[in-house]
Design an enzyme around this catalytic site. Structure first.
Site, short mmCIF file in Angstrom:
data_model
loop_
_atom_site.label_atom_id
_atom_site.label_comp_id
_atom_site.label_asym_id
_atom_site.label_seq_id
_atom_site.Cartn_x
_atom_site.Cartn_y
_atom_site.Cartn_z
N SER A 156 0.83 -1.20 0.00
CA SER A 156 0.00 0.00 0.00
C SER A 156 0.86 1.25 0.00
CB SER A 156 -0.91 0.01 1.24
OG SER A 156 -1.53 1.27 1.41
N TYR A 206 -2.44 -0.30 9.95
CA TYR A 206 -2.62 -0.86 8.60
C TYR A 206 -1.33 -0.72 7.80
CZ TYR A 206 -3.97 -1.04 3.69
OH TYR A 206 -4.03 -1.33 2.35
#
Length: 333
Positions: free
Chosen positions: A127, A152
């Protein structure tokens, strides 16, 4: 070619499986169909794949170690596209345990399955969130990513490091893709296109964080899938061990690439595009920056371009228009 696609009922997973099937590949898809967002949307994506020649589905949670071991024992995959994960920056602030289970335990199970069964290439989702507190733009794979600002993001950085260890120790070719704000038809309801369209049509206020002073490298789903397919086609080779090990140059068969549009868009301009497509004005509620959010994302995609010829083709105006058309049709509004 026989491939495993994890998270196949997800936004990117379903689109990738559809593209691979159209190319004649045999695809085994797995997903746990959790309720992080509307399960009916996941089932609708899955229904588009079910019945297509070459596709089979198994309901499996990647965090379930025995189930994952049985999967890799029963099937032999040439390539694995690991897209299953607990997504969402803000959700990770309140539910850290879900990210540990899905993104760390689940990824370890995928790595072990690939190692034991001799998979030829593991491509996995990282990501743009890993860039964290980086301020130099555009973000490059050579940048230091030691300062994530959400759990995350930390789990995605951990995935990259875990994959490198397996590539080095077990000669497992691994490629990680740092996705930059993927959007388009069949997307995730927790992301901005859904939130904006829903709010504008209902006359509800849109929460605009950092008072709108944000930029995002929005990447259209078709362009993303083109990049993923290009990466799947070529496993990374070993490099000369005398090379200096950096984020972009390890001697192990391991690579990390940004996959973005390389054209950041100002958030307020982005909202205006939805207003134009819908023919209505948005009610903007200007708020401070949310914990875990970054102000700007911008992808340096030169490494991926050199390696695969990747070139995003969809303008933000065209992508927003296609999303709005899909949304109106799917939700009949």
């Amino acid at each position: 070619m026989k491939l495993l696609v994890t998270g196949v009922a997800g936004f990117i997973g379903a689109a990738l499986a559809e593209r691979l099937l159209a190319r004649g590949a045999e695809v085994v898809g797995i997903d746990n169909l959790n309720d992080y967002y509307d399960v009916a949307l996941k089932e609708a994506r899955l229904a588009r794949l079910t019945g297509q020649p070459g596709f089979s589905f198994k309901r499996i949670d990647v965090a379930d170690r025995p189930a994952m071991a049985r999967l890799f024992d029963s099937d032999r995959f040439e390539t694995v596209a690991h897209l299953a994960a607990q997504a969402g920056v803000r959700y990770s602030v309140e539910h850290p345990e879900k990210y540990i289970d899905a993104n760390l335990v689940g990824f370890a199970n995928v790595l072990e399955g690939c190692r034991r069964s001799g998979v030829g290439h593991l491509v996995f989702a990282s990501s743009s969130s890993v860039y964290g507190l980086n301020t130099r733009l555009p973000f490059s794979e050579r940048d230091n990513v030691d300062h994530p600002i959400s759990l995350y993001a930390a789990t995605k950085k951990a995935n990259e490091l875990m994959a490198h260890a397996y590539a080095h120790l077990f000669n497992l070719p691994c490629t990680g893709l740092r996705f930059f704000t993927v959007y388009g038809p069949w997307g995730r309801p927790d992301m901005s296109p859904f939130l904006f369209v829903r709010a504008i049509l209902a006359g509800d206020p849109i929460k605009v964080f950092n008072h709108g002073a944000m930029d995002r490298d929005f990447t259209y789903i078709d362009d993303v899938i083109d990049g993923v397919v290009r990466v799947l086609e070529g496993a990374p080779p070993h490099r000369d061990a005398s090379l200096t090990a950096t984020a972009a140059a390890s001697p192990a068969p391991w690579r990390i690439y940004n996959i973005g549009n390389n054209r950041p868009v100002e958030l307020l301009r982005y909202i205006r595009m939805f207003e134009e497509c819908l023919g209505r004005k948005a009610d903007l509620q200007l708020l401070p920056l949310q914990p875990g959010d970054v102000v700007t994302t911008a992808a340096d995609i030169s490494d991926l371009q050199r390696a695969t010829g990747f070139q995003p083709m969809t303008s933000i105006e065209e992508g927003v228009r296609r999303f709005v058309e899909w949304y109106r049709d799917y939700y009949r509004v």
